[in-house]
Scaffold this active site. Structure first.
Site, PDB file in Angstrom:
ATOM      1  N   CYS A 133      75.326  -5.220 -55.430  1.00 17.91           N
ATOM      2  CA  CYS A 133      76.810  -4.937 -55.579  1.00 17.91           C
ATOM      3  C   CYS A 133      77.665  -6.027 -55.498  1.00 17.91           C
ATOM      4  CB  CYS A 133      76.928  -3.708 -54.614  1.00 17.91           C
ATOM      5  SG  CYS A 133      76.817  -4.187 -52.935  1.00 17.91           S
ATOM      6  N   ASP A 158      78.414 -12.101 -50.106  1.00 13.46           N
ATOM      7  CA  ASP A 158      78.276 -12.730 -48.601  1.00 13.46           C
ATOM      8  C   ASP A 158      77.185 -13.457 -48.389  1.00 13.46           C
ATOM      9  OD1 ASP A 158      80.492 -12.160 -46.879  1.00 13.46           O
ATOM     10  OD2 ASP A 158      79.923  -9.977 -47.214  1.00 13.46           O
ATOM     11  N   HIS A 190     100.187 -12.923 -61.481  1.00 16.87           N
ATOM     12  CA  HIS A 190     100.301 -11.651 -61.594  1.00 16.87           C
ATOM     13  C   HIS A 190     100.535 -11.158 -62.860  1.00 16.87           C
ATOM     14  CE1 HIS A 190     100.916 -10.309 -57.155  1.00 16.87           C
ATOM     15  NE2 HIS A 190      99.660 -10.290 -57.632  1.00 16.87           N
ATOM     16  N   GLU A 248      72.825  -9.144 -47.081  1.00 16.60           N
ATOM     17  CA  GLU A 248      73.767 -10.186 -47.383  1.00 16.60           C
ATOM     18  C   GLU A 248      73.637 -11.292 -46.246  1.00 16.60           C
ATOM     19  OE1 GLU A 248      77.666  -8.242 -47.574  1.00 16.60           O
ATOM     20  OE2 GLU A 248      76.884  -6.852 -45.722  1.00 16.60           O
TER      21      GLU A 248
HETATM   22  C1  PEP Z   1      78.896  -8.386 -51.102  1.00 13.28           C
HETATM   23  O1  PEP Z   1      79.012  -9.142 -49.945  1.00 13.28           O
HETATM   24  O2  PEP Z   1      78.382  -8.816 -51.976  1.00 13.28           O
HETATM   25  C2  PEP Z   1      79.654  -7.168 -50.989  1.00 13.28           C
HETATM   26  C3  PEP Z   1      79.662  -6.412 -51.924  1.00 13.28           C
HETATM   27  O3  PEP Z   1      80.359  -6.550 -50.098  1.00 13.28           O
HETATM   28  P1  PEP Z   1      81.871  -7.365 -49.651  1.00 13.28           P
HETATM   29  O4  PEP Z   1      82.306  -8.153 -51.056  1.00 13.28           O
HETATM   30  O5  PEP Z   1      82.867  -5.885 -49.300  1.00 13.28           O
HETATM   31  O6  PEP Z   1      81.670  -8.051 -48.509  1.00 13.28           O
HETATM   32 MG    MG Z   2      79.600  -8.144 -47.893  1.00 15.29          MG
END
Ligand code: PEP
Ligand code: MG
Length: 599
Positions: free
Chosen positions: A506, A459, A195, A435
Site C-alpha cells: 500500500c 516508510d 496548486h 514497513e
Molecule cells: C507506507 O509507509 O508505505 C504507508 C502506506 O503508510 P503511510 O504513508 O501512511 O506512512
Molecule cells: Mg507508513
C-alpha cells in the site's frame, strides 16, 4: 510579402499530462493595487462595514469554488480552496486588522496587503518548496479580498478554444478558465507541486510550468503545441511537427477510450495470473470515485485524519459511525482499516517534542501506550464488521512481542463485545504493515499470527535507506528501486507465501506504473494505490503475461544499483507501453519518472 513564422521550442516542467494544439491566448491578470491613506473617523466606520462585506463576498466566492471542486474534481482540489477560506477566517489575521484599523486609521485594503506581506516574507524564506509555493495562495486570497474591497470584478474568461499562456496562474484562474474551452495551460513561473498544477491534473488539462519566457515570446493568436508529457511548448510548429503531434493525440485518445472500458474487467494477466487492485483512501467522499476507477475495495484506509481533523482522538461512537458508513458504501468489496498511525509527521500534539519523530513514538508504539484509546478504536472497527467486509491492519510493527501485545488486546476487546452480546465478524482477517526493516527479517515469525502482510514502501524505503522521506536535501537518496528495497520486497512476499499468507503493498510504489511488472513478477497479490492510477496499472497487468513479469523481476533483481534498475525499467516499460507513458507525467502520481536516483 508574408513570411512563415519561425518555429520555436520552449522547455519547461511537465505539470499535467496530455497534449494540446491550438491558438495561444496570452493572459495578464489584472492585479489590484493599493495605496496607503489615513481615514477620517467617519470614513473609518464605513471602512469597517466595507471590510466585513468584502470578507463575506470573498467567503461566498470561495465556498462556490469549493463546492464545484468537490462535485466535479476531488477532495485534493477542494482542500486547496478550503485552505484559502481558512486564511480569510483566521482569527489572528482578523484581530490584527481590527487593531490596526483602530490604532493606525489606515484603509483596509492597504492593511490587508501589509499583513499578508509579513506572512509572505516568512513563508518565502522557508527552505521547504511546498511552503514557498503557498505564498501564491496568500497572494490569491489577498487579491480576492482587496478586489472585493474595491468592488472590482474578476475576468478569467476567454472566448473559444485556446492554450492559455500566463506568467503565473492562481488556483482560481485555473478553475475559472476550465469553465471555458481551455485546451491547456503554460506558465512562466510555478512548480509541479503548485496548486495551479495540482488543479490542472485534477481537471485533466495538459499543462507546462516554469517556461521562464513564454509570455515574452508568444503572442495571442500564435499557433502552439503544448506537450504536457515532456514539458514543451512549441510555438508556430512546422507542418511536420504538427502532423507528428496529431498522430500522438489520436493514439492517446484511442488509449484513453480503451482505459475507460477496463472498469469491470478482472485484473488478470494474459496467461491467467490474477491480482487485486485496490485503493488507498482517507476520506469518505473519495469513495464514490474509488468505485468508478475499478478498484476491488480499499487496501488502506488511513484513520489518522479523524484525529487530525478533530485535534483529539475521536470517540468510539464517532469512529463506529464512520467505519460502518465506509463498510456499507464499499460492500461487498473489502475495506482494510489501519489503526491510528499517529506520530512521525502526523502529530498535532506539540506537547511531545521528539528530536527524531520518525524513529519515535509513532503508530502502534503510541497506541500500545494508550490502551484506552486503542481499545476504543478496536471496538469501533469490530462493531462495524458485522457485514464481514472489514479487515484490520496494524502499522509500524517491528517484531513479534509487539504483535502479540496487540493481538492480546484485540482478543480481550472481542471477549468484552461477546459478553455484551454485540455482534462482529468472528472470522475477520488481520494483517500488518511491513514497513520497519526488522519486520522483514522476522516475517516468518509474524506470519504465524496474521492472514496478510501489506508492504508500506513509503516508510520501508526511508528506514532501510536511512533517508527521511520528507527531507528535500536528500530526496535523491530516497530510492524505491534500490536493490535493498527490491530484496526486502521479494523476501517479504516469499516468506508470506511460504506461510500461507497473501501479500499486498500500500506504499506509493504500488501505484507507480514503472514498477508494475516488477512487482507482479515478484508475486505481489494485491496492489493498493491512489485510485486515479488504477486503470493504468490494470492496463499493464492485462496486456502482459506472468511469465514476462517474472523475467522483468529477475532481470531487475540482478542489477547492482538503483540507477541501473530505474533505467532498465524505464526503457523496458516505455518501449512496451508507449501510449501509456505518453499520457503520464513526472510527479503526476507522486513519481518523479526521471528522478535523480544515483549512487
Ligand atoms: C507506507 O509507509 O508505505 C504507508 C502506506 O503508510 P503511510 O504513508 O501512511 O506512512
Ligand atoms: Mg507508513
Amino acid at each position: 510579402m508574408s513570411t512563415t513564422p519561425k518555429e520555436m521550442t520552449l522547455k519547461g516542467l511537465p505539470a499535467s499530462g496530455g497534449i494540446a494544439m491550438g491558438p495561444a491566448y496570452v493572459y495578464e491578470r489584472e492585479e489590484v493595487y493599493v495605496s496607503e491613506r489615513i481615514l477620517t473617523d467617519e470614513e473609518l466606520e464605513r471602512e469597517r462595514v466595507l471590510l466585513d462585506e468584502a470578507l463575506q463576498r470573498s467567503r461566498h466566492e470561495l465556498t462556490k469554488i469549493i463546492s464545484f471542486a468537490r462535485q466535479k474534481l476531488n477532495e485534493e482540489a477542494a482542500a486547496i480552496f478550503e485552505a484559502q477560506l481558512a486564511m480569510i477566517d483566521d482569527p489572528v489575521m482578523r484581530s490584527a486588522l481590527d487593531d490596526r484599523l483602530r490604532k493606525e486609521k489606515k484603509n483596509a485594503d492597504f492593511l490587508i496587503y501589509d499583513e499578508l506581506r509579513k506572512f509572505k516574507e516568512i513563508l518565502g524564506a522557508s527552505n521547504d518548496t511546498l511552503l514557498r509555493e503557498r505564498v501564491q495562495d496568500l497572494d490569491e486570497v489577498g487579491q480576492r479580498i482587496m478586489r472585493n474591497l474595491q468592488k472590482k470584478r474578476l475576468h478569467s474568461t476567454v472566448e473559444g478554444e485556446h492554450v492559455i499562456i500566463a506568467s503565473q496562474l492562481t488556483p482560481s484562474d485555473t478553475i475559472l478558465f476550465s469553465r471555458n474551452d481551455v485546451l491547456a495551460y503554460a506558465t512562466d513561473l510555478g512548480g509541479i507541486t503548485s496548486h495551479a498544477a495540482i488543479l490542472a491534473r485534477s481537471l485533466k488539462i495538459p499543462a507546462v510550468t516554469a517556461l521562464q519566457n513564454g509570455t515574452a515570446v508568444v503572442r495571442t493568436g500564435d499557433e502552439v503545441i503544448l506537450d504536457g508529457q515532456r514539458g514543451l511548448l512549441i510555438v508556430n510548429p512546422t507542418e511536420r511537427h504538427r502532423r507528428e503531434y496529431e498522430r500522438k493525440m489520436e493514439n492517446i485518445a484511442r488509449f484513453e477510450a480503451d482505459l475507460a472500458g477496463l472498469g469491470e474487467l478482472p485484473c488478470e494477466t494474459e496467461d491467467g495470473h490474477k491480482v487485486e487492485l485496490s485503493a488507498n483512501a482517507e476520506f469518505i467522499n473519495e469513495l464514490e470515485y474509488v468505485v468508478t476507477q475499478g478498484s476491488k475495495g480499499i487496501g488502506l484506509y488511513r484513520t489518522e485524519h479523524l484525529y487530525i481533523e478533530k485535534g483529539d482522538f475521536p470517540s468510539e461512537q464517532e469512529q463506529f459511525i464512520e467505519y460502518s458508513e465506509i463498510a456499507h458504501m464499499m460492500y461487498p468489496q473489502p475495506v482494510i482499516f489501519r489503526t491510528f498511525d499517529i506520530g512521525g509527521d502526523k502529530l498535532l500534539d506539540s506537547a511531545v517534542a521528539e528530536s527524531n519523530p520518525f524513529l519515535g513514538w509513532r503508530g502502534i508504539r503510541m497506541m500500545l501506550d494508550k490502551p484506552v484509546i486503542f481499545r476504543q478504536q478496536l471496538r469501533a472497527m469490530l462493531r462495524a464488521s458485522s457485514m464481514k467486509n472489514i479487515k484490520i491492519m496494524f502499522p509500524m510493527i517491528s517484531g513479534v512481542t509487539e504483535l502479540r501485545e496487540v493481538l492480546d488486546m484485540l482478543e480481550s476487546v472481542k471477549e468484552e463485545l461477546r459478553k455484551e452480546g454485540v455482534p462482529f465478524d468472528e472470522e475477520m482477517e488481520l494483517g500488518l504493515m511491513i514497513e520497519v526493516p526488522s519486520a522483514v527479517f522476522v516475517a516468518d515469525e509474524l506470519a504465524k499470527h496474521v492472514s496478510f502482510f501489506s508492504i508500506g514502501t513509503n516508510d520501508l524505503v526511508q528506514y532501510l535507506m536511512a533517508v527521511d522521506r520528507n527531507n528535500e536535501l536528500i530526496a535523491d537518496l530516497y530510492q524505491e528501486f534500490h536493490p535493498a528495497v527490491l530484496r526486502a520486497i521479494r523476501s517479504t512476499i516469499d516468506t508470506g507465501h511460504a506461510n500461507g499468507l497473501w501479500v499486498g503493498m500500500c506504499g506509493e510504489m504500488a501505484g507507480n506504473p514503472l514498477a508494475t511488472l516488477l512487482l507482479l513478477g515478484l508475486g505481489l497479490d494485491e496492489f493498493s494505490m491512489v485510485p486515479s492510477v488504477i486503470p493504468e496499472v490494470k492496463k499493464i497487468v492485462r496486456s502482459s503475461s506472468y511469465k514476462e513479469a517474472r523475467k522483468v523481476a529477475a532481470e531487475a533483481l540482478r542489477l547492482a544499483n538503483a540507477l541501473e534498475v530505474r533505467e532498465y525499467l524505464s526503457t523496458y516499460m516505455h518501449e512496451r507501453f508507449p501510449e501509456l507513458f505518453a499520457t503520464m507525467v513526472n510527479g503526476m502520481n507522486g513519481h518523479d519518472e526521471n528522478g535523480g536516483e544515483d549512487e
